[in-house]
Design a protein around this motif. Sequence first.
Motif, mmCIF file in Angstrom:
data_model
loop_
_atom_site.group_PDB
_atom_site.id
_atom_site.type_symbol
_atom_site.label_atom_id
_atom_site.label_comp_id
_atom_site.label_asym_id
_atom_site.label_seq_id
_atom_site.Cartn_x
_atom_site.Cartn_y
_atom_site.Cartn_z
ATOM 1 N N ASP A 141 47.433 44.700 46.221
ATOM 2 C CA ASP A 141 48.586 44.612 45.550
ATOM 3 C C ASP A 141 48.577 43.241 44.776
ATOM 4 O OD1 ASP A 141 51.145 45.391 44.685
ATOM 5 O OD2 ASP A 141 52.152 44.739 46.697
ATOM 6 N N GLU A 142 49.557 43.228 43.717
ATOM 7 C CA GLU A 142 49.596 41.757 42.927
ATOM 8 C C GLU A 142 48.192 41.331 42.774
ATOM 9 O OE1 GLU A 142 52.419 39.157 44.910
ATOM 10 O OE2 GLU A 142 54.050 40.649 44.884
ATOM 11 N N ALA A 143 47.514 42.163 42.108
ATOM 12 C CA ALA A 143 45.945 41.732 42.107
ATOM 13 C C ALA A 143 45.766 40.579 41.037
ATOM 14 C CB ALA A 143 45.154 42.929 41.565
ATOM 15 N N TYR A 144 46.901 40.503 40.293
ATOM 16 C CA TYR A 144 46.620 39.314 38.956
ATOM 17 C C TYR A 144 46.827 38.064 39.643
ATOM 18 C CZ TYR A 144 51.619 40.124 39.793
ATOM 19 O OH TYR A 144 52.688 40.262 40.559
ATOM 20 N N GLY A 145 47.160 37.983 41.129
ATOM 21 C CA GLY A 145 46.968 36.577 41.728
ATOM 22 C C GLY A 145 45.505 35.946 41.779
ATOM 23 N N LEU A 146 44.478 37.050 41.717
ATOM 24 C CA LEU A 146 43.100 36.740 41.658
ATOM 25 C C LEU A 146 42.743 36.114 40.638
ATOM 26 C CD1 LEU A 146 41.467 39.649 43.588
ATOM 27 C CD2 LEU A 146 42.349 37.582 44.719
ATOM 28 N N ALA A 147 43.567 36.034 39.506
ATOM 29 C CA ALA A 147 42.986 35.468 38.224
ATOM 30 C C ALA A 147 43.419 34.265 38.045
ATOM 31 C CB ALA A 147 43.433 36.310 37.024
ATOM 32 N N GLU A 148 44.066 33.343 39.365
ATOM 33 C CA GLU A 148 44.627 31.916 38.819
ATOM 34 C C GLU A 148 43.548 30.910 38.964
ATOM 35 O OE1 GLU A 148 47.514 31.912 42.167
ATOM 36 O OE2 GLU A 148 48.875 33.304 41.137
ATOM 37 N N ASP A 149 42.469 30.833 39.772
ATOM 38 C CA ASP A 149 41.701 29.959 39.957
ATOM 39 C C ASP A 149 40.378 30.096 40.313
ATOM 40 O OD1 ASP A 149 41.875 30.385 42.650
ATOM 41 O OD2 ASP A 149 43.524 29.342 42.815
ATOM 42 N N GLN A 150 39.271 29.365 40.505
ATOM 43 C CA GLN A 150 38.113 29.587 40.781
ATOM 44 C C GLN A 150 37.843 30.355 42.073
ATOM 45 O OE1 GLN A 150 35.631 26.152 40.884
ATOM 46 N NE2 GLN A 150 37.196 25.154 42.025
ATOM 47 N N TYR A 151 38.740 30.171 43.146
ATOM 48 C CA TYR A 151 38.515 30.814 44.239
ATOM 49 C C TYR A 151 38.813 32.316 44.162
ATOM 50 C CZ TYR A 151 39.030 26.209 46.214
ATOM 51 O OH TYR A 151 38.838 24.760 46.221
ATOM 52 N N GLY A 152 39.952 32.785 43.362
ATOM 53 C CA GLY A 152 40.228 34.123 42.940
ATOM 54 C C GLY A 152 39.216 34.890 42.017
ATOM 55 N N ALA A 153 38.553 33.856 41.273
ATOM 56 C CA ALA A 153 37.442 34.518 40.494
ATOM 57 C C ALA A 153 36.034 34.911 41.100
ATOM 58 C CB ALA A 153 36.805 33.313 39.439
ATOM 59 N N GLU A 154 36.037 33.967 42.456
ATOM 60 C CA GLU A 154 34.812 34.314 43.202
ATOM 61 C C GLU A 154 35.072 35.675 43.935
ATOM 62 O OE1 GLU A 154 32.798 32.523 47.134
ATOM 63 O OE2 GLU A 154 34.229 31.323 46.318
ATOM 64 N N ALA A 155 36.296 35.877 44.402
ATOM 65 C CA ALA A 155 36.616 37.242 45.045
ATOM 66 C C ALA A 155 36.751 38.308 43.946
ATOM 67 C CB ALA A 155 38.164 37.160 45.492
ATOM 68 N N ILE A 156 36.862 38.246 42.850
ATOM 69 C CA ILE A 156 36.656 39.111 41.754
ATOM 70 C C ILE A 156 35.329 39.551 41.581
ATOM 71 C CG2 ILE A 156 37.129 39.564 39.142
ATOM 72 C CD1 ILE A 156 39.747 38.349 39.303
ATOM 73 N N ASN A 157 34.498 38.556 41.625
ATOM 74 C CA ASN A 157 33.000 38.792 41.317
ATOM 75 C C ASN A 157 32.510 39.441 42.342
ATOM 76 O OD1 ASN A 157 33.198 37.274 38.933
ATOM 77 N ND2 ASN A 157 32.538 35.467 39.784
ATOM 78 N N THR A 158 32.957 39.123 43.614
ATOM 79 C CA THR A 158 32.471 39.791 44.801
ATOM 80 C C THR A 158 33.007 41.292 44.896
ATOM 81 O OG1 THR A 158 32.475 37.698 46.030
ATOM 82 C CG2 THR A 158 32.264 39.642 47.407
ATOM 83 N N LEU A 159 34.204 41.446 44.580
ATOM 84 C CA LEU A 159 34.590 42.789 44.653
ATOM 85 C C LEU A 159 34.018 43.709 43.646
ATOM 86 C CD1 LEU A 159 37.076 44.416 45.764
ATOM 87 C CD2 LEU A 159 38.497 43.812 44.045
ATOM 88 N N VAL A 160 33.718 43.288 42.336
ATOM 89 C CA VAL A 160 32.917 43.977 41.411
ATOM 90 C C VAL A 160 31.595 44.572 41.955
ATOM 91 C CG1 VAL A 160 31.895 44.060 39.041
ATOM 92 C CG2 VAL A 160 34.022 43.268 39.464
ATOM 93 N N LYS A 161 30.952 43.519 42.715
ATOM 94 C CA LYS A 161 29.361 43.639 43.077
ATOM 95 C C LYS A 161 29.586 44.741 44.045
ATOM 96 C CE LYS A 161 25.600 41.547 45.236
ATOM 97 N NZ LYS A 161 25.481 42.795 46.356
ATOM 98 N N ASP A 162 30.717 44.753 45.224
ATOM 99 C CA ASP A 162 30.789 45.576 46.409
ATOM 100 C C ASP A 162 31.322 47.010 45.842
ATOM 101 O OD1 ASP A 162 30.123 43.537 48.090
ATOM 102 O OD2 ASP A 162 32.170 43.127 48.741
ATOM 103 N N MET A 163 32.053 47.165 44.648
ATOM 104 C CA MET A 163 32.328 48.241 44.173
ATOM 105 C C MET A 163 31.077 49.103 43.666
ATOM 106 S SD MET A 163 35.921 47.090 42.071
ATOM 107 C CE MET A 163 35.791 48.573 41.112
ATOM 108 N N GLU A 164 30.341 48.144 43.004
ATOM 109 C CA GLU A 164 29.037 48.991 42.580
ATOM 110 C C GLU A 164 28.160 49.279 43.596
ATOM 111 O OE1 GLU A 164 26.451 50.602 39.909
ATOM 112 O OE2 GLU A 164 28.394 50.054 39.502
ATOM 113 N N ASP A 165 27.895 48.542 44.704
ATOM 114 C CA ASP A 165 27.109 48.842 45.890
ATOM 115 C C ASP A 165 27.708 49.906 46.713
ATOM 116 O OD1 ASP A 165 25.602 46.492 44.810
ATOM 117 O OD2 ASP A 165 26.407 45.301 46.275
ATOM 118 N N HIS A 166 29.097 50.097 46.686
ATOM 119 C CA HIS A 166 29.412 51.011 47.661
ATOM 120 C C HIS A 166 30.316 52.452 46.896
ATOM 121 C CE1 HIS A 166 28.444 48.617 51.152
ATOM 122 N NE2 HIS A 166 29.065 47.623 50.440
#
Length: 461
Positions: free
Chosen positions: A250-275
């Motif tokens: 929910d309110e996923a745009y909060g992940l686009a605020e800083d480098q910490y959120g960018a790290e979460a996005i990159n991890t999420l993209v990888k996990d979506m592909e792996d699973h």
Amino acid sequence: AATAAVQQSGAGRAVVPGAGHAPSGPTTSPAAGAAVAARPGAGGADPFDLGDLLAAQGSLDAVRRPAPEVPSVASILDALAGRPGAPAPADAAPSGPGAAPADATSTPGEPGTAGTGATTGEAATAAAEEEPVRSLDELLAELDALTGLARVKDEIHRQTELLRVEKLRAEAGLTRPTLTRHLVFLGNPGTGKTTVARLVAGIYRALGLLEKGHLVEVDRSELVAGYLGQTAVKTSEVVATALGGVLFVDEAYGLAEDQYGAEAINTLVKDMEDHRDELVVIVAGYPGPMADFLATNPGLESRFSTTITFEDYADAELRDIFASMASRADFEPTPEALDVFERLAAAQPRTEGFGNARWARNVLDAAVARHAWRLRDTARPSVDELRLLLPVDVVDGEGAPALLATLDPPAAPDEPAEGDPAMADPIASDPTAADQTDPERAGHDPAGAPQTAPSTAEENA
């Protein structure tokens, strides 16, 4: 050393023990400056008897022997509570090196163990496993029974058929097209996004596309850690709890605020592909910020090909939602109270952030509070009095007449009612002109009660 000296000295030879050694048995301290006297022995025996020395050595060993080991707190609690895997109280062994740990098979985080407690995802997984599997028809019927959301229902039905046919093609040995099952939900709060996401999880399970069909709901705070490098681990742990079900961000745009959120996005993209075959991700939020969120990572937009927009509820739909909420709380709004609520809903500007069903819930909470205050002088109210919500409960009792007057829809200036003074006075049909020409004709009588409806700007205010 003393024993060796005795063995080397022979009989009748006195040996004074070195500093720090004390003879066994009772002794008398010599006077200052006097020579140390040998202990008299029977029959000229050695005053430093070997047996006495060995006895003294034994007593020292007894002093140095470690005390019996005390059982650990964990073993005591295991014995008292009888936790699974704990040794029996009669056979409880003290803790220490080589001792078997109590409850060695327990896993942290599982209910009933000594772990730290189940996480949100683990709790959702456990609930999904306990809940009986519902059929596809039951889930779609519940979806159709929701108030409003016509476009959402249509899109979910289409997505369901698409995935059902895809599964049938795979079972028939036909080429399986590359379809993404991840979804984007756009809309204001209170429009049913979480409710529909939970139904989607059940639908995917009924189709055989997900093993568990549970919903794990998170936001930025549950994906981002305090330091770089920790966020990736935290995000992957959350994803692990959602495997076999749906991860709802929910309110996923909060992940686009800083480098910490960018790290979460990159991890999420990888996990979506792996699973990809055991995980469905639904991201939700306001339309504008969500577009920025999807643009932060090249892999995001390609993985979310289906976007479903949740429109704000219409006034009549909010009226039905309000009545349903009141019924579940064992209240019954009168038809007049529902009319007042609908007029309140019509006056609410539908801007970004409008609460929709959450707003209706807040109105109901306030109505219940006013209802209780209205009955403050009634010692024994009847059941009907305890249940009925009146118009004065929906709006503040003292200000209700003025407020309700401002909620009346404005009459069309070119269609005055028959017998209306505006038929004979054109200025009466234009409140603005009346304000500018004659202050006493500003739409109010001398007592201050409004006679004409305010402008749209006043309604929005």
